[in-house]
Design an enzyme around this catalytic site. Structure first.
Site, PDB file in Angstrom:
ATOM      1  N   CYS A  94       0.144 -16.187  16.678  1.00 55.10           N
ATOM      2  CA  CYS A  94       0.412 -17.011  18.017  1.00 55.10           C
ATOM      3  C   CYS A  94      -0.254 -17.019  18.982  1.00 55.10           C
ATOM      4  O   CYS A  94      -1.273 -18.248  18.817  1.00 55.10           O
ATOM      5  CB  CYS A  94       2.002 -15.902  18.299  1.00 55.10           C
ATOM      6  SG  CYS A  94       2.992 -17.552  19.141  1.00 55.10           S
ATOM      7  N   ARG A 128      10.304 -24.863  24.830  1.00 52.85           N
ATOM      8  CA  ARG A 128       9.267 -24.401  23.352  1.00 52.85           C
ATOM      9  C   ARG A 128      10.323 -23.692  22.269  1.00 52.85           C
ATOM     10  O   ARG A 128      11.155 -24.132  22.201  1.00 52.85           O
ATOM     11  CB  ARG A 128       9.726 -22.647  24.237  1.00 52.85           C
ATOM     12  CG  ARG A 128       8.779 -22.471  25.517  1.00 52.85           C
ATOM     13  CD  ARG A 128       8.911 -20.960  26.173  1.00 52.85           C
ATOM     14  NE  ARG A 128       7.771 -20.192  25.536  1.00 52.85           N
ATOM     15  CZ  ARG A 128       6.801 -19.953  25.208  1.00 52.85           C
ATOM     16  NH1 ARG A 128       6.228 -20.733  26.226  1.00 52.85           N
ATOM     17  NH2 ARG A 128       5.586 -19.558  25.006  1.00 52.85           N
ATOM     18  N   HIS A 194       5.634 -13.598  14.208  1.00 55.08           N
ATOM     19  CA  HIS A 194       5.636 -12.967  14.897  1.00 55.08           C
ATOM     20  C   HIS A 194       5.841 -11.286  15.561  1.00 55.08           C
ATOM     21  O   HIS A 194       6.222 -11.342  13.875  1.00 55.08           O
ATOM     22  CB  HIS A 194       6.629 -13.157  16.913  1.00 55.08           C
ATOM     23  CG  HIS A 194       5.534 -13.603  17.921  1.00 55.08           C
ATOM     24  ND1 HIS A 194       4.463 -12.650  17.916  1.00 55.08           N
ATOM     25  CD2 HIS A 194       5.229 -14.588  18.670  1.00 55.08           C
ATOM     26  CE1 HIS A 194       3.606 -13.371  19.651  1.00 55.08           C
ATOM     27  NE2 HIS A 194       4.328 -14.606  19.072  1.00 55.08           N
TER      28      HIS A 194
END
Ligand code: GLN
Length: 245
Positions: A94, A128, A194
């Protein structure tokens, strides 16, 4: 036989407990009797590019990412290029992945990245990109599915000819538009997936361990199989969350 792991910015770049990936690598080495050395490298520190087999950088908040970007470019750029050229494994997640590219846009500011991978990260007015994600990757002529979670405001675009890590099955990936996820260049992998990326995808952890041991001079190592019932269950659960989108 030992794996020498370098953790870059473990204090700043650890959103969603990305450092759990390091614990997982350590345990999978220890369970097999393979030595494991962890070196931490933070802001202001330098490292020997030949002394590490796997370099790891996790994700971070925008504020931390800015401080880290400045330090990466000032204090670690040459070492990162040398380590990459020497075949060290690099895994960047990320925020760390974004900083491998030429630049990263933070509001109206363009932050300089390492330029180690042919990509850049921009913003657009959309929301997002958040949620469970699954991607198809091909490694060692085998197609596999990697499942995880993503949460990023930045949109990453690969240069023409630059190879993604995989293609999106469900979720957003690099930018929510071109169906690509991550980047792969030799032993360098960048991805938006993640947190427990490796515990949820144990074969990927073993793939990286194998490459890292080879880099450390152990040759091609046949890794002893482990009891992966829990890891397989974690993978199935992440995959069904992604497929349910
Ligand atoms: N700050 C970056 C973004 O939002 C990366 C965030 C993260 O690592 N989750 O794009």
């Amino acid at each position: 036989m030992r794996l020498r792991l370098l953790s870059l910015y473990p204090d700043q770049m650890n959103i969603y407990a990305d450092r759990g990936n390091l614990t997982f690598l350590r345990k999978r080495c220890e369970w097999r009797g393979i030595g494991f050395e962890l070196t931490r490298c933070g802001i202001g520190d330098r490292f020997d590019p030949e002394a590490h087999d796997l370099i790891y950088i996790g994700g971070g908040q925008d504020r931390d990412q800015k401080a880290v970007a400045e330090d990466l470019v000032r204090n670690k750029r040459d070492q990162m290029f040398l380590a990459h050229e020497g075949g060290a494994v690099i895994l960047a997640v990320c925020g760390g992945y974004q900083l491998l590219g030429r630049s990263y846009q933070l509001e109206d500011e363009q932050i300089e990245g390492l330029g180690l991978a042919g990509l850049e990260t921009v913003r657009d007015p959309g929301p997002r990109l958040i949620g469970p994600v699954s991607i198809t990757v091909e490694i060692d002529d085998t197609e596999r599915v990697v499942a995880g979670f993503e949460n990023h405001g930045g949109r990453t675009w690969l240069d023409p000819g630059c190879r993604p890590l995989g293609t999106v099955r469900s979720g957003y990936g690099n930018n929510g538009k071109d169906g690509l996820e991550g980047v792969r260049d030799g032993n360098l992998i960048g991805t938006y997936l993640h947190g427990p990326l490796l515990p949820k995808n144990a074969w990927l952890a073993d793939h990286l361990i194998g490459l890292a041991l080879e880099h450390g001079g152990s040759g091609r190592v046949e890794l002893e199989p482990l009891d992966d019932r829990l890891e397989s269950a974690a993978h199935r659960s992440a995959l069904s969350a992604a497929d349910a989108r």
